[in-house]
Design a protein around this motif. Structure first.
Motif, PDB file in Angstrom:
ATOM      1  N   TYR A 234       0.768  -1.352   0.008  1.00  0.00           N
ATOM      2  CA  TYR A 234      -0.065   0.027   0.264  1.00  0.00           C
ATOM      3  C   TYR A 234       0.811   1.227   0.036  1.00  0.00           C
ATOM      4  O   TYR A 234       0.400   2.299   0.097  1.00  0.00           O
ATOM      5  CB  TYR A 234      -1.019   0.073   1.123  1.00  0.00           C
ATOM      6  N   SER A 235       2.235   0.991  -0.108  1.00  0.00           N
ATOM      7  CA  SER A 235       3.016   2.196   0.068  1.00  0.00           C
ATOM      8  C   SER A 235       4.415   1.827  -0.498  1.00  0.00           C
ATOM      9  O   SER A 235       4.762   0.682  -0.672  1.00  0.00           O
ATOM     10  CB  SER A 235       3.266   2.884   1.513  1.00  0.00           C
ATOM     11  N   PHE A 236       5.233   2.920  -1.434  1.00  0.00           N
ATOM     12  CA  PHE A 236       6.351   2.688  -1.731  1.00  0.00           C
ATOM     13  C   PHE A 236       7.265   2.359  -0.776  1.00  0.00           C
ATOM     14  O   PHE A 236       8.410   1.723  -1.004  1.00  0.00           O
ATOM     15  CB  PHE A 236       6.884   3.913  -2.656  1.00  0.00           C
ATOM     16  N   GLY A 237       7.071   2.738   0.549  1.00  0.00           N
ATOM     17  CA  GLY A 237       8.078   2.538   1.423  1.00  0.00           C
ATOM     18  C   GLY A 237       7.977   0.890   1.961  1.00  0.00           C
ATOM     19  O   GLY A 237       8.624   0.341   2.687  1.00  0.00           O
ATOM     20  N   GLU A 238       7.036   0.315   1.554  1.00  0.00           N
ATOM     21  CA  GLU A 238       6.771  -1.319   1.770  1.00  0.00           C
ATOM     22  C   GLU A 238       7.650  -2.005   0.379  1.00  0.00           C
ATOM     23  O   GLU A 238       7.331  -3.391   0.456  1.00  0.00           O
ATOM     24  CB  GLU A 238       5.402  -1.717   1.621  1.00  0.00           C
ATOM     25  N   VAL A 270       8.677  -0.140  -7.628  1.00  0.00           N
ATOM     26  CA  VAL A 270       9.771   0.195  -7.846  1.00  0.00           C
ATOM     27  C   VAL A 270      10.207   1.768  -7.728  1.00  0.00           C
ATOM     28  O   VAL A 270       9.070   2.467  -8.198  1.00  0.00           O
ATOM     29  CB  VAL A 270      10.460  -0.196  -9.066  1.00  0.00           C
ATOM     30  N   THR A 271      11.280   2.053  -7.280  1.00  0.00           N
ATOM     31  CA  THR A 271      11.716   3.702  -7.261  1.00  0.00           C
ATOM     32  C   THR A 271      12.813   3.742  -8.231  1.00  0.00           C
ATOM     33  O   THR A 271      13.798   3.015  -8.134  1.00  0.00           O
ATOM     34  CB  THR A 271      12.222   3.971  -5.782  1.00  0.00           C
ATOM     35  N   LEU A 272      12.584   4.567  -9.150  1.00  0.00           N
ATOM     36  CA  LEU A 272      13.856   4.821 -10.299  1.00  0.00           C
ATOM     37  C   LEU A 272      14.291   6.599 -10.108  1.00  0.00           C
ATOM     38  O   LEU A 272      13.354   7.030  -9.925  1.00  0.00           O
ATOM     39  CB  LEU A 272      13.153   4.587 -11.668  1.00  0.00           C
ATOM     40  N   ARG A 273      15.502   6.589  -9.973  1.00  0.00           N
ATOM     41  CA  ARG A 273      16.413   7.825  -9.743  1.00  0.00           C
ATOM     42  C   ARG A 273      17.191   8.052 -10.875  1.00  0.00           C
ATOM     43  O   ARG A 273      18.220   7.291 -11.073  1.00  0.00           O
ATOM     44  CB  ARG A 273      16.896   8.058  -8.558  1.00  0.00           C
ATOM     45  N   ALA A 274      17.201   9.325 -11.708  1.00  0.00           N
ATOM     46  CA  ALA A 274      18.031   9.803 -12.741  1.00  0.00           C
ATOM     47  C   ALA A 274      17.457  11.093 -13.132  1.00  0.00           C
ATOM     48  O   ALA A 274      16.433  11.387 -12.675  1.00  0.00           O
ATOM     49  CB  ALA A 274      18.180   8.565 -13.814  1.00  0.00           C
ATOM     50  N   ARG A 275      18.229  11.483 -14.099  1.00  0.00           N
ATOM     51  CA  ARG A 275      17.892  12.676 -14.668  1.00  0.00           C
ATOM     52  C   ARG A 275      16.720  12.283 -15.788  1.00  0.00           C
ATOM     53  O   ARG A 275      16.485  11.178 -16.211  1.00  0.00           O
ATOM     54  CB  ARG A 275      18.845  13.336 -15.579  1.00  0.00           C
ATOM     55  N   LEU A 276      15.660  13.400 -15.988  1.00  0.00           N
ATOM     56  CA  LEU A 276      14.388  13.021 -16.510  1.00  0.00           C
ATOM     57  C   LEU A 276      14.835  12.476 -17.751  1.00  0.00           C
ATOM     58  O   LEU A 276      13.988  11.448 -18.142  1.00  0.00           O
ATOM     59  CB  LEU A 276      13.488  14.242 -16.805  1.00  0.00           C
ATOM     60  N   ASP A 277      15.713  12.961 -18.754  1.00  0.00           N
ATOM     61  CA  ASP A 277      15.842  12.377 -19.899  1.00  0.00           C
ATOM     62  C   ASP A 277      16.373  10.815 -20.059  1.00  0.00           C
ATOM     63  O   ASP A 277      16.005  10.279 -20.921  1.00  0.00           O
ATOM     64  CB  ASP A 277      16.758  13.287 -20.646  1.00  0.00           C
ATOM     65  N   GLU A 278      17.233  10.657 -18.998  1.00  0.00           N
ATOM     66  CA  GLU A 278      17.532   9.170 -18.655  1.00  0.00           C
ATOM     67  C   GLU A 278      16.507   8.369 -18.476  1.00  0.00           C
ATOM     68  O   GLU A 278      16.114   7.118 -18.895  1.00  0.00           O
ATOM     69  CB  GLU A 278      18.726   9.175 -17.428  1.00  0.00           C
ATOM     70  N   HIS A 291       5.298  -2.013 -13.805  1.00  0.00           N
ATOM     71  CA  HIS A 291       5.633  -1.951 -12.293  1.00  0.00           C
ATOM     72  C   HIS A 291       4.641  -0.493 -11.582  1.00  0.00           C
ATOM     73  O   HIS A 291       4.775   0.599 -12.599  1.00  0.00           O
ATOM     74  CB  HIS A 291       6.983  -1.813 -11.835  1.00  0.00           C
ATOM     75  N   TRP A 292       4.480  -0.488 -10.755  1.00  0.00           N
ATOM     76  CA  TRP A 292       4.270   0.572 -10.019  1.00  0.00           C
ATOM     77  C   TRP A 292       5.544   1.500  -9.786  1.00  0.00           C
ATOM     78  O   TRP A 292       6.506   1.015  -9.266  1.00  0.00           O
ATOM     79  CB  TRP A 292       3.539   0.587  -8.660  1.00  0.00           C
TER      80      TRP A 292
END
Length: 384
Positions: A234-238, A270-278, A291-292
């Protein structure tokens, strides 16, 4: 005897604006299959059946069909209310339910078990509904009940007193924060307004097994005191935390074995982190289209319409956060001072852009545009 411990179904809870009813329904169908395949005798649902005190009409069929399916699979079902539930709404038709299904919502029933027999004798299952001290303290004269800890201690004292007279094996189902839990920030809402009210672990001494609810992640506080967690995320923390339930075996002496049964995850987080164009083009993010997604883009400045652009690649992108990879160090000079130090209007505009963009001023193209606008203003003023 074989018992399945589950909790925190939160029927009706949304996920970033999306309904979870279909996903939860499919997971609960898998849970029913596990009950049948493992020949489970008793299913315990330890509170927070619904996500709110006033669930929508669409929530009730999910509960009723699941309870009926569990009973049809051969299990005795014991459900208790949690802090999210309305005890009145959850328990209003308990007297009309099939004899295999018991819903415990009345605080006055604490200390009175549901007894199920097997070849080794009786097993007493004590359901403890969520007890709000301010609401239930009038039920027990001469007992100070100002905190959740005091209230749960009293409830378990009633259980131990009754068990002392009956004898035999016992299981408790309750909904609370127990000492030693690792809560998920922003997920498990506080049991009491104004702070956590933690129940010490020794309060649960006595029963052969304690099935707890309220924490959304699987946790083991001792061999006999455990949280099963929520059946869906119910949360990305999970994200990454397993979903499932505890399969508890009791023999003639008491607790014999506890095994974890995984449940399917309908849509991984899943949490994805990068520059927007990437994020929009890089192949290393391929495979997350189902995926969410929580997208954290690290550009130094906010980008236009990031959610729409990201959903073109990740249809299930649920949240977007701007987290610049680098921030401008504070040089001690306030914004107002830098504006006063500017030599002309172009520098004032550049100072403003640097202020709102975490240190990044105008680009060359923007500077040219700014000069054109200022020049046009000067011409207009001269001709006025």
């Amino acid at each position: 005897m074989r018992i399945l411990h589950t909790s925190d179904w939160h029927i009706g809870r949304s996920f970033h604006g999306h309904s979870t009813l279909d996903a939860l329904g499919s997971v609960l169908e898998a849970l029913v299959t596990q009950v049948r395949e493992h020949a489970v005798d008793v299913v315990i649902v330890a509170g927070d059946v619904f996500d709110s005190a006033a669930p929508s009409a669409a929530c009730y069929p999910v509960l009723s069909s699941t309870l009926a399916a569990l009973a049809d699979a051969g299990a005795r079902v014991v459900v208790t209310s949690g802090n999210h539930d309305s005890a009145a709404r959850l328990g209003f038709q308990s007297a009309l339910l099939r004899k295999e299904i018991t819903v415990v919502t009345d605080p006055r029933s604490v200390g009175t078990p549901v007894t199920v027999d097997d070849e080794d004798g009786p097993v007493h299952i004590y359901g403890i509904p969520y007890l709000e001290p301010a609401i239930v303290r009038h039920l027990w004269d001469g007992v100070e009940l100002r905190s959740q800890a005091q209230t749960m201690q009293h409830a378990l004292d009633l259980v131990r007193a009754d068990l002392g007279e009956r004898g035999g094996r016992s299981v408790v189902a309750a909904h609370c924060f127990a000492a030693g839990v690792d809560a998920t920030p922003g997920v498990e809402r506080e049991i009491r307004q104004g702070g956590l009210d933690v129940v010490p672990l020794p309060a649960f001494d006595g029963p052969d097994y304690v099935a707890l609810g309220h924490i959304h992640g699987r946790q083991q506080l001792s061999d006999r005191v455990r949280y099963a967690g929520a059946p869906v995320h119910y949360s990305f923390g999970e994200a990454g935390k397993p979903r499932g339930s505890w399969l508890v075996d009791l023999d003639a002496e008491g607790l014999a074995d506890v095994t974890w049964l995984d449940l399917p995850v309908p849509r991984p987080l899943v949490t994805l982190r990068a520059r927007l164009d990437e994020l929009l083009t890089d192949e290393r993010f391929a495979g997350h289209d189902e995926h969410w997604v929580r997208a954290e883009y690290t550009d130094s400045t906010p980008q236009p319409d990031p959610m729409r652009r990201l959903q073109s690649r990740f249809p299930w992108c649920a949240t977007v956060v701007h987290l610049p990879a680098e921030t401008q160090a504070d040089d001690g000079a306030g914004y107002a001072r830098r504006v006063r130090a500017a030599r002309d209007d172009a520098e004032i505009v550049d100072t403003f852009l640097a202020h709102v963009r975490e240190g990044e001023g105008a680009s060359e193209a923007e500077r040219a545009l700014i000069r054109d606008v200022l020049d046009a203003r000067s011409v207009a003023e001269a001709n006025a």
